[in-house]
Write a protein that holds these residues in place. Structure first.
Motif, PDB file in Angstrom:
ATOM      1  N   TYR A 292      35.161  38.928  57.606  1.00 49.66           N
ATOM      2  CA  TYR A 292      35.765  40.176  57.127  1.00 49.66           C
ATOM      3  C   TYR A 292      34.973  41.343  57.705  1.00 49.66           C
ATOM      4  CZ  TYR A 292      37.246  43.725  53.750  1.00 49.66           C
ATOM      5  OH  TYR A 292      37.755  44.852  53.169  1.00 49.66           O
ATOM      6  N   GLU A 293      35.667  42.285  58.294  1.00 50.12           N
ATOM      7  CA  GLU A 293      35.004  43.476  58.822  1.00 50.12           C
ATOM      8  C   GLU A 293      35.804  44.691  58.370  1.00 50.12           C
ATOM      9  OE1 GLU A 293      33.201  45.181  62.973  1.00 50.12           O
ATOM     10  OE2 GLU A 293      33.543  43.056  62.742  1.00 50.12           O
ATOM     11  N   SER A 294      35.337  45.347  57.337  1.00 51.67           N
ATOM     12  CA  SER A 294      36.102  46.410  56.685  1.00 51.67           C
ATOM     13  C   SER A 294      36.439  47.588  57.586  1.00 51.67           C
ATOM     14  CB  SER A 294      35.356  46.908  55.443  1.00 51.67           C
ATOM     15  OG  SER A 294      34.087  47.402  55.812  1.00 51.67           O
ATOM     16  N   GLU A 295      35.623  47.857  58.609  1.00 51.28           N
ATOM     17  CA  GLU A 295      35.897  48.990  59.479  1.00 51.28           C
ATOM     18  C   GLU A 295      37.122  48.743  60.372  1.00 51.28           C
ATOM     19  OE1 GLU A 295      32.722  47.448  59.671  1.00 51.28           O
ATOM     20  OE2 GLU A 295      31.930  48.749  58.098  1.00 51.28           O
ATOM     21  N   VAL A 296      37.441  47.492  60.606  1.00 46.75           N
ATOM     22  CA  VAL A 296      38.515  47.146  61.532  1.00 46.75           C
ATOM     23  C   VAL A 296      39.749  46.599  60.811  1.00 46.75           C
ATOM     24  CG1 VAL A 296      39.113  45.710  63.522  1.00 46.75           C
ATOM     25  CG2 VAL A 296      36.817  46.656  63.312  1.00 46.75           C
ATOM     26  N   ALA A 297      39.537  45.750  59.833  1.00 47.95           N
ATOM     27  CA  ALA A 297      40.654  45.110  59.141  1.00 47.95           C
ATOM     28  C   ALA A 297      40.269  44.824  57.691  1.00 47.95           C
ATOM     29  CB  ALA A 297      41.032  43.821  59.848  1.00 47.95           C
ATOM     30  N   ASP A 298      41.266  44.805  56.845  1.00 52.77           N
ATOM     31  CA  ASP A 298      40.986  44.558  55.429  1.00 52.77           C
ATOM     32  C   ASP A 298      41.406  43.146  55.016  1.00 52.77           C
ATOM     33  OD1 ASP A 298      43.692  44.863  55.575  1.00 52.77           O
ATOM     34  OD2 ASP A 298      43.843  46.273  53.914  1.00 52.77           O
ATOM     35  N   PHE A 299      41.312  42.192  55.949  1.00 52.92           N
ATOM     36  CA  PHE A 299      41.647  40.813  55.628  1.00 52.92           C
ATOM     37  C   PHE A 299      40.786  39.860  56.456  1.00 52.92           C
ATOM     38  CE2 PHE A 299      44.286  42.105  59.144  1.00 52.92           C
ATOM     39  CZ  PHE A 299      44.262  41.024  60.011  1.00 52.92           C
TER      40      PHE A 299
ATOM     41  N   ILE B 259      40.626  37.169  59.008  1.00 53.94           N
ATOM     42  CA  ILE B 259      41.495  36.691  60.082  1.00 53.94           C
ATOM     43  C   ILE B 259      41.619  35.176  60.060  1.00 53.94           C
ATOM     44  CG2 ILE B 259      39.655  36.604  61.835  1.00 53.94           C
ATOM     45  CD1 ILE B 259      43.265  37.701  62.516  1.00 53.94           C
ATOM     46  N   ARG B 260      40.548  34.478  59.709  1.00 56.82           N
ATOM     47  CA  ARG B 260      40.604  33.014  59.675  1.00 56.82           C
ATOM     48  C   ARG B 260      41.553  32.535  58.586  1.00 56.82           C
ATOM     49  NH1 ARG B 260      34.279  32.056  59.317  1.00 56.82           N
ATOM     50  NH2 ARG B 260      34.755  33.441  57.594  1.00 56.82           N
ATOM     51  N   GLU B 261      41.498  33.189  57.442  1.00 57.30           N
ATOM     52  CA  GLU B 261      42.392  32.822  56.344  1.00 57.30           C
ATOM     53  C   GLU B 261      43.832  33.204  56.668  1.00 57.30           C
ATOM     54  OE1 GLU B 261      43.185  34.176  51.775  1.00 57.30           O
ATOM     55  OE2 GLU B 261      41.094  33.976  52.403  1.00 57.30           O
ATOM     56  N   ALA B 262      44.021  34.385  57.222  1.00 63.96           N
ATOM     57  CA  ALA B 262      45.373  34.862  57.545  1.00 63.96           C
ATOM     58  C   ALA B 262      46.066  33.945  58.554  1.00 63.96           C
ATOM     59  CB  ALA B 262      45.313  36.288  58.081  1.00 63.96           C
ATOM     60  N   LEU B 263      45.309  33.413  59.502  1.00 68.23           N
ATOM     61  CA  LEU B 263      45.885  32.525  60.510  1.00 68.23           C
ATOM     62  C   LEU B 263      45.876  31.058  60.081  1.00 68.23           C
ATOM     63  CD1 LEU B 263      44.427  34.058  63.799  1.00 68.23           C
ATOM     64  CD2 LEU B 263      46.748  34.287  62.882  1.00 68.23           C
ATOM     65  N   GLY B 264      45.215  30.767  58.957  1.00 66.42           N
ATOM     66  CA  GLY B 264      45.141  29.389  58.482  1.00 66.42           C
ATOM     67  C   GLY B 264      44.311  28.492  59.393  1.00 66.42           C
ATOM     68  N   LEU B 265      43.231  29.042  59.965  1.00 63.49           N
ATOM     69  CA  LEU B 265      42.393  28.271  60.881  1.00 63.49           C
ATOM     70  C   LEU B 265      41.618  27.187  60.138  1.00 63.49           C
ATOM     71  CD1 LEU B 265      40.961  31.100  63.159  1.00 63.49           C
ATOM     72  CD2 LEU B 265      42.881  29.567  63.619  1.00 63.49           C
ATOM     73  N   VAL B 266      41.607  26.002  60.717  1.00 64.79           N
ATOM     74  CA  VAL B 266      40.895  24.866  60.155  1.00 64.79           C
ATOM     75  C   VAL B 266      40.091  24.223  61.282  1.00 64.79           C
ATOM     76  CG1 VAL B 266      41.153  22.583  59.114  1.00 64.79           C
ATOM     77  CG2 VAL B 266      42.720  24.422  58.473  1.00 64.79           C
TER      78      VAL B 266
END
Length: 150
Positions: A23-30, A32-39
């Motif tokens: 999570y990097e608040s300056e760039v995105a508020d989500f 990315i690994r969770e949003a893409l479902g990376l495993v």
């Protein structure tokens, strides 16, 4: 995600990938690994230098990921691992378009058991008609121009 290494050291790639912030608040508020479902699907156990055998093992691991309904994303190894990673998805998704991000790695030639001739990995899967050449891209940079003498 699938880790494979031609040098037998996929742990190094995984170690570096852990440095990526969730999570990097300056760039995105989500996340990315969770949003893409990376495993992380683990390493492909292979013997360095046995290209034909390694390709079979990587291709089978990628197919299991596709069969489970996921999209394989590979990290590590040399540019040749792209060939067995890209081969399985078109069985499920014809007319596959690919964004191949890698330096323009020249595949080895003349190695025992090597079924892939010298050239760019993405070119081989296009010639095998596994991807759509008109909609697929290879993005990368080289330390020196291809074809130029060392």
């Amino acid at each position: 995600m699938l880790f494979a290494s031609a040098h037998g050291k996929p742990g190094l790639d995984r170690e570096q990938s852990r440095l990526v912030r969730a999570y990097e608040s300056e760039v995105a508020d989500f996340d990315i690994r969770e949003a893409l479902g990376l495993v992380d699907c683990g390493d492909v156990a292979l013997t360095p230098g046995r290209i034909a055998e390694a390709f079979e093992l990587i291709e089978e691991a990628a197919w299991r990921i596709v069969e489970a309904g996921a999209t394989p994303i590979g990290f590590g190894g040399d540019g040749s691992i792209s060939v067995p990673l890209i081969r399985p998805p078109p069985r499920k998704w014809p007319e596959l378009c690919v964004l191949h991000v890698d330096s323009p790695h020249r595949l080895p030639s003349g190695q025992p058991g090597a079924s892939v001739r010298r050239g760019l990995a993405i070119s081989h899967v296009a010639l095998e008609q596994r991807v759509s050449p008109s909609t697929s891209w290879h993005v990368g940079c080289a330390a020196r121009p291809i074809g130029r003498a060392s």
